[in-house]
Every structure is written in C-alpha cells, then in structure tokens.
Design a protein around this motif. Structure first.
Motif, PDB file in Angstrom:
ATOM      1  N   LEU A 144       9.281   1.512  -1.173  1.00  0.00           N
ATOM      2  CA  LEU A 144       9.976   1.667  -2.461  1.00  0.00           C
ATOM      3  C   LEU A 144      11.302   2.401  -2.289  1.00  0.00           C
ATOM      4  CD1 LEU A 144       6.991   2.581  -4.815  1.00  0.00           C
ATOM      5  CD2 LEU A 144       8.135   0.387  -4.582  1.00  0.00           C
ATOM      6  N   LYS A 145      11.522   2.954  -1.114  1.00  0.00           N
ATOM      7  CA  LYS A 145      12.733   3.737  -0.887  1.00  0.00           C
ATOM      8  C   LYS A 145      13.819   2.890  -0.240  1.00  0.00           C
ATOM      9  CE  LYS A 145      14.333   8.204  -0.086  1.00  0.00           C
ATOM     10  NZ  LYS A 145      15.360   8.058   0.905  1.00  0.00           N
ATOM     11  N   GLY A 146      15.049   3.139  -0.618  1.00  0.00           N
ATOM     12  CA  GLY A 146      16.193   2.443  -0.027  1.00  0.00           C
ATOM     13  C   GLY A 146      16.636   3.118   1.263  1.00  0.00           C
TER      14      GLY A 146
ATOM     15  N   ALA B  49       1.543 -11.531   1.230  1.00  0.00           N
ATOM     16  CA  ALA B  49       1.675 -11.171   2.650  1.00  0.00           C
ATOM     17  C   ALA B  49       0.331 -11.037   3.360  1.00  0.00           C
ATOM     18  CB  ALA B  49       2.449  -9.861   2.766  1.00  0.00           C
ATOM     19  N   ASP B  50       0.383 -11.119   4.687  1.00  0.00           N
ATOM     20  CA  ASP B  50      -0.786 -10.823   5.519  1.00  0.00           C
ATOM     21  C   ASP B  50      -0.713  -9.384   6.020  1.00  0.00           C
ATOM     22  OD1 ASP B  50      -1.926 -13.580   5.726  1.00  0.00           O
ATOM     23  OD2 ASP B  50       0.045 -13.975   6.590  1.00  0.00           O
ATOM     24  N   LEU B  51       0.517  -8.926   6.231  1.00  0.00           N
ATOM     25  CA  LEU B  51       0.731  -7.585   6.774  1.00  0.00           C
ATOM     26  C   LEU B  51       1.967  -6.961   6.121  1.00  0.00           C
ATOM     27  CD1 LEU B  51       0.318  -5.338   9.029  1.00  0.00           C
ATOM     28  CD2 LEU B  51       1.846  -6.728  10.457  1.00  0.00           C
ATOM     29  N   VAL B  52       1.837  -5.698   5.752  1.00  0.00           N
ATOM     30  CA  VAL B  52       2.994  -4.967   5.232  1.00  0.00           C
ATOM     31  C   VAL B  52       3.416  -3.951   6.290  1.00  0.00           C
ATOM     32  CG1 VAL B  52       3.946  -3.671   3.295  1.00  0.00           C
ATOM     33  CG2 VAL B  52       1.905  -5.070   2.953  1.00  0.00           C
ATOM     34  N   VAL B  53       4.667  -4.040   6.717  1.00  0.00           N
ATOM     35  CA  VAL B  53       5.216  -3.070   7.656  1.00  0.00           C
ATOM     36  C   VAL B  53       6.099  -2.131   6.839  1.00  0.00           C
ATOM     37  CG1 VAL B  53       6.730  -2.766   9.662  1.00  0.00           C
ATOM     38  CG2 VAL B  53       5.135  -4.699   9.581  1.00  0.00           C
ATOM     39  N   VAL B  54       5.795  -0.847   6.898  1.00  0.00           N
ATOM     40  CA  VAL B  54       6.502   0.120   6.050  1.00  0.00           C
ATOM     41  C   VAL B  54       7.345   1.080   6.907  1.00  0.00           C
ATOM     42  CG1 VAL B  54       6.242   1.770   4.155  1.00  0.00           C
ATOM     43  CG2 VAL B  54       4.430   0.101   4.591  1.00  0.00           C
ATOM     44  N   PRO B  55       8.650   0.842   6.973  1.00  0.00           N
ATOM     45  CA  PRO B  55       9.478   1.787   7.731  1.00  0.00           C
ATOM     46  C   PRO B  55       9.611   3.094   6.954  1.00  0.00           C
ATOM     47  CG  PRO B  55      10.686  -0.256   7.217  1.00  0.00           C
ATOM     48  CD  PRO B  55       9.461  -0.226   6.370  1.00  0.00           C
ATOM     49  N   VAL B  56       9.488   4.193   7.667  1.00  0.00           N
ATOM     50  CA  VAL B  56       9.652   5.507   7.045  1.00  0.00           C
ATOM     51  C   VAL B  56      10.616   6.327   7.878  1.00  0.00           C
ATOM     52  CG1 VAL B  56       8.489   7.683   6.501  1.00  0.00           C
ATOM     53  CG2 VAL B  56       7.346   5.523   6.001  1.00  0.00           C
ATOM     54  N   MET B  57      11.637   6.829   7.225  1.00  0.00           N
ATOM     55  CA  MET B  57      12.536   7.763   7.912  1.00  0.00           C
ATOM     56  C   MET B  57      11.983   9.150   7.642  1.00  0.00           C
ATOM     57  SD  MET B  57      16.332   6.692   8.330  1.00  0.00           S
ATOM     58  CE  MET B  57      16.864   5.079   8.876  1.00  0.00           C
ATOM     59  N   PRO B  58      11.824   9.952   8.658  1.00  0.00           N
ATOM     60  CA  PRO B  58      11.050  11.177   8.513  1.00  0.00           C
ATOM     61  C   PRO B  58      11.748  12.339   7.810  1.00  0.00           C
ATOM     62  CG  PRO B  58      11.735  10.903  10.777  1.00  0.00           C
ATOM     63  CD  PRO B  58      12.300   9.752  10.027  1.00  0.00           C
ATOM     64  N   SER B  59      12.116  12.153   6.572  1.00  0.00           N
ATOM     65  CA  SER B  59      12.578  13.275   5.762  1.00  0.00           C
ATOM     66  C   SER B  59      11.523  13.525   4.687  1.00  0.00           C
ATOM     67  CB  SER B  59      13.913  12.943   5.096  1.00  0.00           C
ATOM     68  OG  SER B  59      13.711  12.022   4.054  1.00  0.00           O
ATOM     69  N   GLY B  60      11.536  14.692   4.087  1.00  0.00           N
ATOM     70  CA  GLY B  60      10.543  15.023   3.063  1.00  0.00           C
ATOM     71  C   GLY B  60      10.555  14.032   1.924  1.00  0.00           C
ATOM     72  N   ASN B  61      11.748  13.618   1.588  1.00  0.00           N
ATOM     73  CA  ASN B  61      12.009  12.627   0.568  1.00  0.00           C
ATOM     74  C   ASN B  61      11.229  11.338   0.734  1.00  0.00           C
ATOM     75  OD1 ASN B  61      13.513  12.308  -1.588  1.00  0.00           O
ATOM     76  ND2 ASN B  61      15.491  12.165  -0.547  1.00  0.00           N
ATOM     77  N   ASP B  62      11.232  10.877   1.963  1.00  0.00           N
ATOM     78  CA  ASP B  62      10.589   9.608   2.264  1.00  0.00           C
ATOM     79  C   ASP B  62       9.079   9.711   2.183  1.00  0.00           C
ATOM     80  OD1 ASP B  62      13.246   9.132   3.036  1.00  0.00           O
ATOM     81  OD2 ASP B  62      12.531   7.450   4.231  1.00  0.00           O
ATOM     82  N   TYR B  63       8.574  10.903   2.395  1.00  0.00           N
ATOM     83  CA  TYR B  63       7.133  11.094   2.343  1.00  0.00           C
ATOM     84  C   TYR B  63       6.617  10.815   0.922  1.00  0.00           C
ATOM     85  CZ  TYR B  63       2.579  13.254   2.519  1.00  0.00           C
ATOM     86  OH  TYR B  63       1.237  13.465   2.429  1.00  0.00           O
TER      87      TYR B  63
ATOM     88  N   GLU C 118       3.909   7.897  -0.373  1.00  0.00           N
ATOM     89  CA  GLU C 118       2.666   8.101  -1.133  1.00  0.00           C
ATOM     90  C   GLU C 118       2.590   7.144  -2.321  1.00  0.00           C
ATOM     91  OE1 GLU C 118       2.590  12.394  -1.915  1.00  0.00           O
ATOM     92  OE2 GLU C 118       0.565  12.324  -1.057  1.00  0.00           O
ATOM     93  N   LYS C 119       3.692   7.020  -3.036  1.00  0.00           N
ATOM     94  CA  LYS C 119       3.737   6.107  -4.188  1.00  0.00           C
ATOM     95  C   LYS C 119       3.513   4.671  -3.739  1.00  0.00           C
ATOM     96  CE  LYS C 119       6.781   8.436  -7.438  1.00  0.00           C
ATOM     97  NZ  LYS C 119       8.132   8.860  -7.102  1.00  0.00           N
ATOM     98  N   PHE C 120       4.170   4.323  -2.659  1.00  0.00           N
ATOM     99  CA  PHE C 120       4.061   2.954  -2.160  1.00  0.00           C
ATOM    100  C   PHE C 120       2.630   2.645  -1.733  1.00  0.00           C
ATOM    101  CE2 PHE C 120       4.356  -0.366   1.064  1.00  0.00           C
ATOM    102  CZ  PHE C 120       5.135  -1.300   0.406  1.00  0.00           C
TER     103      PHE C 120
END
Ligand SMILES: Nc1ncnc2c1ncn2[C@@H]1O[C@H](COP(=O)(O)OP(=O)(O)OP(=O)(O)O)[C@@H](O)[C@H]1O
Ligand SMILES: [Mg+2]
Length: 217
Positions: A10-12, A104-118, A122-124
């Motif tokens: 959900l994050k840009g 989809a069969d698989l969701v790949v979720v990229p996360v950049m490791p800032s507190g913001n992205d965490y 969770e929402k996603f």
C-alpha cells in the motif's frame, strides 16, 4: 496457464516497479514467456521503462497497462499466453491492491526498512488475510512473501524493522535487496541489473527469482 505474481504494497516508493521489472528480466532470461502489467496509470513507470528497453533492442518483454476496471479480466487473458504475468502494483489506490490479489498466485511485498513502511505493511497484511480467506472459501490459494529492499544490515533502524517484521509470522524471502545505484540506473535505461552488469545486484535478483520459482512452480 501462467503463474500470476503481484508485486504490491500500500506504500509508494518501496520498489514495486524495480522488483517487478528485474523479476521480469530475470524470468525472461531463463527462457520463460513473461508479461509485465503496469497498473499505475498516473506514472506508467514500467511502461516507460519498457519503451526505453525497446529502444535499446533488448530481449522483448510484453507490457500492458491496465485500469482498475479491466484488471482481473486482462490479467486472466494474458495468463493464457504466458508463463508468468507479473503485476506492478500502484501506490495508494488500495482497491487495486485487493483486485490484484484476487487473481494472483503469489504476492511479493517489497518493504524498505523504515518505521514508516512497517505500519503500511501491517495494514497491507490485514488486507491480504481478508483476501486469502475469501479465496480459501472458494478453494483457491494465495501465497505471500516480503522482500527487504534497499536493505543495509549495518544500519540499526534497518535491522530493527527487520526484527519487527519477523514477529509478524509472515514469510520473508531470504534474499535481501541492497541499496544500490544499479537499481536506479537500470530503471533509467530500461534494463535489468543483470543486463547492466552489476554483479552484486544481479546475484540478489537471481537469488530472489529462485526463491519465487520454488514457490510458484
Ligand atoms: N534497492 C534499491 N536501491 C536503490 N534504489 C532503489 C532500490 N529500489 C528502488 N530504488 C529507487 O527508489 C525509487 C522508488 O522505487 P520504485 O519506483 O521501484 O518504487 P515503487 O514502489 O514502484 O514506487 P511507486 O509507488 O511510486 O510506484 C526509484 O527511484 C528507484 O530507482
Ligand atoms: Mg511503481
């Protein structure tokens, strides 16, 4: 029938397009028929990347731009003539994320490791759980894996976010994608990092591709 891989969050700005493009090139180089679907009708970043790619006469990867209304139908149609359909998710438009996950069969979720992205993760994941249960009630499965992007284990905040995500009981791919200029450059010239010749980045993508193939094939 193709495997449908959604690269979403959900994050840009977390690397959805970067991962989708590199995964596309990587699977293509292994001889698979790949289609990349750009869902970001505002930025069209993957479509534009594809145009730069075409101008350089690099191995072709079919590209499609889809709107929210046509998404499911179009992805299912493309799945008939490819081995992999990779969907590059768009930011903020949360309904798109749900619609992509539904097919989809698989969701790949990229996360950049800032507190913001965490927080966004969770929402996603809550959304993913809803979609997954709905699909399960229809006898379908949906898998998910988080990929740490722009990750540097020497940065304390990065490690802290990683540790927090581990507690969410979600699959985290072993491959960590580092913060590298090659990812930015590859995007600018319509390439994958392997084609650009960056060995470390190429190894990361190769390793992520292997992990993904182990899940979907
Ligand atoms: N591992 C990385 N190392 C260095 N730069 C990166 C990395 N991953 C992404 N970037 C850069 O970060 C920016 C955002 O990446 P990208 O466009 O892939 O994110 P996105 O999630 O698709 O964004 P949007 O939500 O706007 O579609 C781009 O400039 C990209 O080149
Ligand atoms: Mg993008």
């Amino acid at each position: 029938m193709a495997s449908i891989i959604a690269v979403a969050n959900l994050k840009g700005g977390v690397g959805k397009s970067t991962i989708a493009q590199n995964l596309g090139v990587s699977l293509r180089s292994l001889g698979h028929k790949v289609c990349l679907v750009d869902t970001d009708i505002e930025q069209k970043s993957t479509m534009e990347w594809g145009e730069r790619r075409e101008a350089r006469e690099l191995p072709t990867i079919q590209l499609a731009l889809s709107t929210e209304e046509r998404l499911a139908r179009e992805i299912n149609e493309l799945a008939k003539s490819h081995d992999f359909v990779i969907v590059d998710g768009s930011p903020a438009l949360s309904e798109v994320a749900t619609k992509i996950m539904m097919v989809a069969d698989l969701v790949v979720v990229p996360v950049m490791p800032s507190g913001n992205d965490y927080g966004a993760l969770e929402k996603f994941l809550a959304r993913y759980d809803d979609v997954k249960s709905m699909l399960e009630s229809r006898g379908m499965v949906l898998d998910l894996g988080v990929v740490m992007n722009g990750y540097n284990d020497r940065i304390i905040v990065n490690r802290a976010v990683y540790e927090a995500i581990k507690k969410l009981e979600v699959r985290i791919f072993q491959t960590e994608i580092g913060h590298r200029a090659a990812y930015q450059e590859a995007n600018l010239v319509g390439m994958g990092v392997g084609e650009l010749g960056d060995r470390k980045a190429a190894q990361e993508i190769e390793s992520l591709t292997k992990e993904i193939l182990a899940l979907v094939s």
